[in-house]
Design an enzyme around this catalytic site. Structure first.
Site, PDB file in Angstrom:
ATOM      1  N   LYS A 204      -5.059  -3.786  -1.024  1.00 18.29           N
ATOM      2  CA  LYS A 204      -3.717  -3.737  -0.444  1.00 18.29           C
ATOM      3  C   LYS A 204      -3.402  -2.284  -0.132  1.00 18.29           C
ATOM      4  CE  LYS A 204       1.113  -4.813  -1.213  1.00 18.29           C
ATOM      5  NZ  LYS A 204       2.055  -5.608  -2.014  1.00 18.29           N
ATOM      6  N   LYS A 259      -4.867  -6.785   2.939  1.00 15.45           N
ATOM      7  CA  LYS A 259      -3.498  -6.684   3.455  1.00 15.45           C
ATOM      8  C   LYS A 259      -3.185  -5.257   3.844  1.00 15.45           C
ATOM      9  CE  LYS A 259       1.112  -7.420   1.655  1.00 15.45           C
ATOM     10  NZ  LYS A 259       1.839  -7.793   0.444  1.00 15.45           N
TER      11      LYS A 259
HETATM   12  C1  PBG Z   1       5.287  -6.574  -2.900  1.00 13.57           C
HETATM   13  C2  PBG Z   1       4.868  -7.202  -1.631  1.00 13.57           C
HETATM   14  C3  PBG Z   1       5.025  -6.614  -0.389  1.00 13.57           C
HETATM   15  C4  PBG Z   1       4.575  -7.537   0.539  1.00 13.57           C
HETATM   16  C5  PBG Z   1       4.166  -8.667  -0.155  1.00 13.57           C
HETATM   17  N1  PBG Z   1       4.331  -8.434  -1.512  1.00 13.57           N
HETATM   18  C6  PBG Z   1       5.631  -5.354   0.024  1.00 13.57           C
HETATM   19  C7  PBG Z   1       5.225  -4.109  -0.577  1.00 13.57           C
HETATM   20  O1  PBG Z   1       4.139  -3.948  -1.118  1.00 13.57           O
HETATM   21  O2  PBG Z   1       6.072  -3.221  -0.517  1.00 13.57           O
HETATM   22  C8  PBG Z   1       4.606  -7.313   2.015  1.00 13.57           C
HETATM   23  C9  PBG Z   1       4.375  -8.479   2.852  1.00 13.57           C
HETATM   24  C10 PBG Z   1       4.772  -8.341   4.255  1.00 13.57           C
HETATM   25  O3  PBG Z   1       5.043  -7.230   4.768  1.00 13.57           O
HETATM   26  O4  PBG Z   1       4.819  -9.376   4.922  1.00 13.57           O
HETATM   27  N2  PBG Z   1       4.538  -6.723  -3.996  1.00 13.57           N
END
Ligand code: PBG
Length: 335
Positions: A204, A259
């Site tokens: 991520k 992601k």
């Molecule tokens: C937080 C989380 C995030 C997303 C999913 N879970 C945001 C972040 O890490 O700040 C983002 C998903 C998206 O942008 O669609 N744990």
């Protein structure tokens, strides 16, 4: 029609296989189906509640009763699973994020109600503390604002266990703490939840494409220009993604998530080829918002581009895609 032409002739004519629809169908290498899609949804307290998310046209925050109606619809369209994200009030947010593991919390109730109303639909839950912290970081911070790894992991373990106890099929840690997959797996095993799956957000990135999501869950105000670079990955890196995914698999993850999605398809391909494990990708909120903006302006053709954007994940090697377009795409694929 045959137009005579005297050489030189091309040695190869790749267009031959594109010349008729039947041939194009026969040689097509990848296919997108509703079974490839995971639908992310935002859940709110109350009943009959439905709030639009301005930066994500077409996405709504729903109370549990309305979510169940959506779940029935998704299941009817052949979508295998929901990914559940809570939108909680400021009064549920704290420094220790204790609301994350309340047995009667919003997510825990949503899981139980979804599983009882639509038992066949897979329920995937987000394991991370950002909806529950006053500062919007994914973990518990020290005085300097640094997210403390092992203390956060202890809380994530409690959160994951509470989701498993409520009936979640899959817990999906999206926090990027070190060692959390092993810690969660260990507790799930010890507590008898041997078939609760772990979908690790293993790679991520500290991406700027998450902005609209933070609006949707109401953490943008709290995070106020801060970032998550001390735990989410540097967009410049891809060796590190292989390392992170291998660690999470070794610690007991069943599936991994990359992601964001479209800007990181090289990572999807590399992970799938290197590790050969079930690999998913998240077409995140910013990717969705860009598409919607172009559709609204008439700059891109909605249906065709939606499907093309998702097929790209399959071609890159993903086993499935988490996408806000899941319902729309499934409708298009069925129709
Ligand atoms: C937080 C989380 C995030 C997303 C999913 N879970 C945001 C972040 O890490 O700040 C983002 C998903 C998206 O942008 O669609 N744990």
């Amino acid at each position: 029609m045959s137009v005579s032409h005297r050489g030189p002739f091309p040695a190869s004519r790749p267009r031959r296989l594109r010349s008729k629809a039947f041939a194009r169908a026969l040689v097509s290498e990848n296919r997108l189906s509703p079974a490839d899609l995971i639908y992310p949804v935002f859940v709110l307290e109350g009943s009959g509640e439905c709030e639009a998310v301005p930066s994500m046209p077409g996405v709504e925050r729903l109370s549990i009763d309305l979510l169940i109606a959506k779940a029935r619809e998704a299941q009817g369209l052949g979508i295998p699973a929901f990914a559940l994200f809570p939108v909680v009030g400021q009064n549920q947010k704290s420094l220790d994020a204790a609301a994350a593991y309340a047995p009667d919390g919003l997510v825990q109730r949503a899981i139980a109600e979804l599983k009882s109303a639509v038992p066949e639909l897979g329920v995937i839950t987000d394991i991370a503390l950002d909806p529950y912290t006053t500062h919007g970081q994914d973990g518990i911070i020290d005085e300097a604002g640094y997210v403390i790894n092992d203390v956060t992991t202890d809380t994530l373990v409690r959160q994951a266990l509470s989701h498993a106890e409520a009936g979640a099929d899959v817990v999906a840690p999206s926090d990027m703490m070190d060692g959390r997959i092993g810690a969660i797996r260990d507790t799930l095993e010890r507590e008898g939840h041997i078939n609760t799956m772990i979908l690790a957000y293993a790679a991520k990135y500290a991406s700027s494409y998450y902005g609209p999501f933070r609006d949707a869950v109401g953490s943008s105000e709290n995070i106020k220009g801060g970032d998550k670079k001390t735990y989410q990955m540097d967009p410049a890196n891809s060796d590190e993604a292989v390392h992170e995914c291998a660690l999470d698999i070794a610690e007991g993850a069943d599936m991994i998530m990359i992601k964001p999605g479209m800007p990181y398809l090289d990572v999807v391909r590399r992970i799938k080829e290197t590790l050969q494990v079930p690999t998913f990708a998240y077409q995140v909120s910013g990717e969705y918002a860009m598409h919607q903006a172009a559709f609204a302006n008439g700059w891109l053709e909605r249906d065709a581009v939606t499907l093309e954007s998702l097929l790209a994940f399959k071609r890159a090697g993903a086993d499935g895609v988490l996408t806000y377009f899941a319902l729309d795409a499934a409708r298009l694929l069925q129709g």
